[in-house]
Design an enzyme around this catalytic site. Structure first.
Site, mmCIF file in Angstrom:
data_model
loop_
_atom_site.group_PDB
_atom_site.id
_atom_site.type_symbol
_atom_site.label_atom_id
_atom_site.label_comp_id
_atom_site.label_asym_id
_atom_site.label_seq_id
_atom_site.Cartn_x
_atom_site.Cartn_y
_atom_site.Cartn_z
ATOM 1 N N GLU A 35 0.843 -1.210 0.000
ATOM 2 C CA GLU A 35 0.000 0.000 0.000
ATOM 3 C C GLU A 35 0.871 1.250 0.000
ATOM 4 O OE1 GLU A 35 -3.193 -0.135 -1.129
ATOM 5 O OE2 GLU A 35 -3.518 -1.574 0.478
ATOM 6 N N GLY A 137 -12.657 1.714 -1.510
ATOM 7 C CA GLY A 137 -11.287 1.220 -1.557
ATOM 8 C C GLY A 137 -11.114 0.038 -2.493
ATOM 9 N N SER A 139 -11.533 0.448 -5.800
ATOM 10 C CA SER A 139 -11.166 1.092 -7.061
ATOM 11 C C SER A 139 -12.238 1.047 -8.141
ATOM 12 C CB SER A 139 -9.840 0.558 -7.608
ATOM 13 O OG SER A 139 -9.249 1.582 -8.365
ATOM 14 N N SER A 140 -13.390 1.572 -7.791
ATOM 15 C CA SER A 140 -14.383 1.823 -8.842
ATOM 16 C C SER A 140 -13.820 2.836 -9.833
ATOM 17 C CB SER A 140 -15.682 2.347 -8.238
ATOM 18 O OG SER A 140 -15.524 3.635 -7.693
ATOM 19 N N ASP A 185 -3.908 0.489 -9.400
ATOM 20 C CA ASP A 185 -5.299 0.096 -9.606
ATOM 21 C C ASP A 185 -5.591 -0.231 -11.064
ATOM 22 O OD1 ASP A 185 -5.330 0.800 -6.980
ATOM 23 O OD2 ASP A 185 -6.755 2.452 -7.190
HETATM 24 P P1 ADP Z 1 -12.805 4.103 -5.252
HETATM 25 O O1 ADP Z 1 -11.921 4.009 -6.432
HETATM 26 O O2 ADP Z 1 -12.177 3.576 -4.008
HETATM 27 O O3 ADP Z 1 -14.151 3.467 -5.466
HETATM 28 P P2 ADP Z 1 -12.587 6.904 -5.849
HETATM 29 O O4 ADP Z 1 -12.915 8.120 -5.069
HETATM 30 O O5 ADP Z 1 -11.191 6.728 -6.315
HETATM 31 O O6 ADP Z 1 -13.086 5.649 -4.991
HETATM 32 O O7 ADP Z 1 -13.505 6.850 -7.141
HETATM 33 C C1 ADP Z 1 -14.908 6.955 -7.019
HETATM 34 C C2 ADP Z 1 -15.437 7.924 -8.052
HETATM 35 O O8 ADP Z 1 -15.337 7.347 -9.374
HETATM 36 C C3 ADP Z 1 -16.906 8.207 -7.895
HETATM 37 O O9 ADP Z 1 -17.124 9.222 -6.936
HETATM 38 C C4 ADP Z 1 -17.284 8.644 -9.305
HETATM 39 O O10 ADP Z 1 -16.907 9.984 -9.540
HETATM 40 C C5 ADP Z 1 -16.432 7.748 -10.172
HETATM 41 N N1 ADP Z 1 -17.165 6.519 -10.526
HETATM 42 C C6 ADP Z 1 -16.904 5.263 -10.123
HETATM 43 N N2 ADP Z 1 -17.803 4.376 -10.622
HETATM 44 C C7 ADP Z 1 -18.656 5.091 -11.376
HETATM 45 C C8 ADP Z 1 -19.833 4.769 -12.147
HETATM 46 N N3 ADP Z 1 -20.294 3.518 -12.243
HETATM 47 N N4 ADP Z 1 -20.473 5.781 -12.775
HETATM 48 C C9 ADP Z 1 -20.003 7.042 -12.680
HETATM 49 N N5 ADP Z 1 -18.930 7.402 -11.976
HETATM 50 C C10 ADP Z 1 -18.252 6.459 -11.320
HETATM 51 MG MG MG Z 2 -10.069 5.057 -6.644
#
Ligand code: ADP
Ligand code: MG
Length: 394
Positions: A35, A137, A139-140, A185
């Site tokens: 990490e 966390g 990584s969406s 990621d």
């Molecule tokens: P993590 O990567 O841990 O989930 P982040 O803050 O790095 O959190 O990323 C989340 C952001 O990515 C969301 O707030 C949004 O802006 C964008 N995001 C992720 N998934 C989607 C989705 N399915 N549709 C639109 N935006 C998304």
């Molecule tokens: Mg992220």
């Protein structure tokens, strides 16, 4: 149960009033260990998970990009040439693209900036659906960047390889979103494979798949999403990164990758206490990644529990990126029989992972629920993830 792929296609039709031409997807990831080592040119060991972001795409006859998501009621629309106008050195100010659309539009912008010839490519309609928890966390952000990146690369026939697409995703996140995150990621999301972790050298970007063998060992990775949201574009993440750069400079190293565990006593003499502890986390974490890979290859996953525990302690005490909910999740899981546990991802919230025997899963989940209840924390979301294939055309 409807397939999320059908949902994505149906979502596209509902917004754009026609059938989509194709579907791409990319997974979120769990970082097994390593990490805050990626931006220090060190080692990481993430795996792609069985939660994905899908992009349904339709080709247009003009050069407009329209992007919609289950996140928003209305599509965001921008002429491609306006988006690319900043490509010759003039980068969009972080956040200039605004909100969630900065991630997918940032990818298109970064492709242009990287020198890909977009002068004749068609405009596109994109619809994004996902079952990757957001801000947990997992990584969406990489899942959306990599699904869009792969889709654009295919449809626009750009011929970029996966490491190049990972860099494009990172550039989008760093510049268009303004989050100073590393390459881990996107690499996990693009390079992952079923039942394997991605051992990545973030200096050379060489990667190797390492078998996890969880099923054979009767083990599972349990994610405990604390529900505490983090935001990497603000605050602590950037501060930690700056501390690492400061520490490396004071030690005469180009990055903390070049500082070894043996050199820590010297580092302690030279650095102030806080900077030293930041450095010690990164240096020992790099070693723990190497040790984890070695143990996976010799003893298998059963042997890595203590390394996960040590990683968590280092993040809690030295790097100070944990929160009480994450500490409670980790302590409770280990107390209830997990072989090891640690927070995963950038920190300041999000999820912990626990390595557990399959037979202990329910007991550990109940124990964690109970502990959160006793502390009057919101109930965590706990679920098993398996190591899955990386981004693909569906
Ligand atoms: P993590 O990567 O841990 O989930 P982040 O803050 O790095 O959190 O990323 C989340 C952001 O990515 C969301 O707030 C949004 O802006 C964008 N995001 C992720 N998934 C989607 C989705 N399915 N549709 C639109 N935006 C998304
Ligand atoms: Mg992220």
């Amino acid at each position: 149960m409807t397939d999320i792929r059908d949902d994505a296609r149906a979502g596209f039709e509902a917004v754009f009033g026609r059938a989509s031409d194709g579907l791409w997807s990319a997974p979120g990831r769990v970082n097994l260990i390593g990490e805050h080592t990626d931006y220090n040119e060190g080692f990481v060991l993430p795996f792609a998970i069985d939660r994905r972001t899908l992009v349904a795409l339709g080709v247009r006859e003009d050069r407009t990009l329209r992007i919609a998501s289950t996140f928003a009621d209305e599509a965001v629309e921008i002429p491609l040439d306006e988006l690319l106008a900043g490509a010759d050195g003039a980068v969009p100010a972080p956040g200039a693209l605004g909100g969630w659309s900065a991630y997918p539009l940032g990818v298109a912008w970064a492709l242009g900036e990287s020198g890909a010839d977009l002068s004749a490519v068609p405009g596109l309609d994109l619809f994004i659906d996902s079952d990757v928890p957001v801000g947990a966390g997992l990584s969406s952000s990489a899942a959306i960047e990599c699904s869009v990146g792969l889709a654009l690369n295919d449809v626009w026939r750009l011929g970029l390889d996966r490491p190049a697409l990972a860099s494009i995703g990172q550039r989008a996140e760093n510049v268009a979103v303004g989050a100073p995150t590393g390459i881990m990621d996107q690499s996990a999301s693009l390079l992952g494979a079923a039942d394997h972790a991605v051992f990545l050298d973030c200096r050379t970007l060489d990667s190797e798949l390492v078998p996890l063998g969880l099923d054979e060992a009767g083990l599972a990775i349990l994610v405990i999403d604390t529900g505490v949201k983090h935001a990497h574009a603000t605050g602590g993440y950037g501060e930690r990164r700056a501390a690492c750069e400061r520490g490396a400079a004071a030690l005469g190293a180009s990055s903390l990758r070049d500082v070894t565990v043996d050199e820590l006593p010297r580092a302690q003499r030279l650095l102030d206490d806080v900077t030293f502890r930041r450095v010690r986390h990164v240096v020992t974490e790099n070693q723990r990644v190497l040790d984890t890979v070695a143990v996976l290859r010799t003893q298998g996953a059963t042997g890595i529990g203590e390394l996960l525990d040590a990683s968590h302690r280092s993040m809690r005490d030295d790097f100070e990126i944990s929160v009480p909910e994450l500490d409670l999740a980790v302590e409770t899981a280990v107390g209830a029989g997990a072989l090891g546990a640690r927070m995963t991802g950038g920190g300041f919230g999000g999820s912990a992972i626990a390595l557990v025997r399959v037979g202990d899963l329910s007991r550990i989940q109940v124990a964690v629920d109970n502990a959160f209840g006793e502390h009057a924390y919101g109930q965590p979301d706990t679920f098993v993830v398996s190591a899955s294939d990386g981004a693909t055309r569906n």
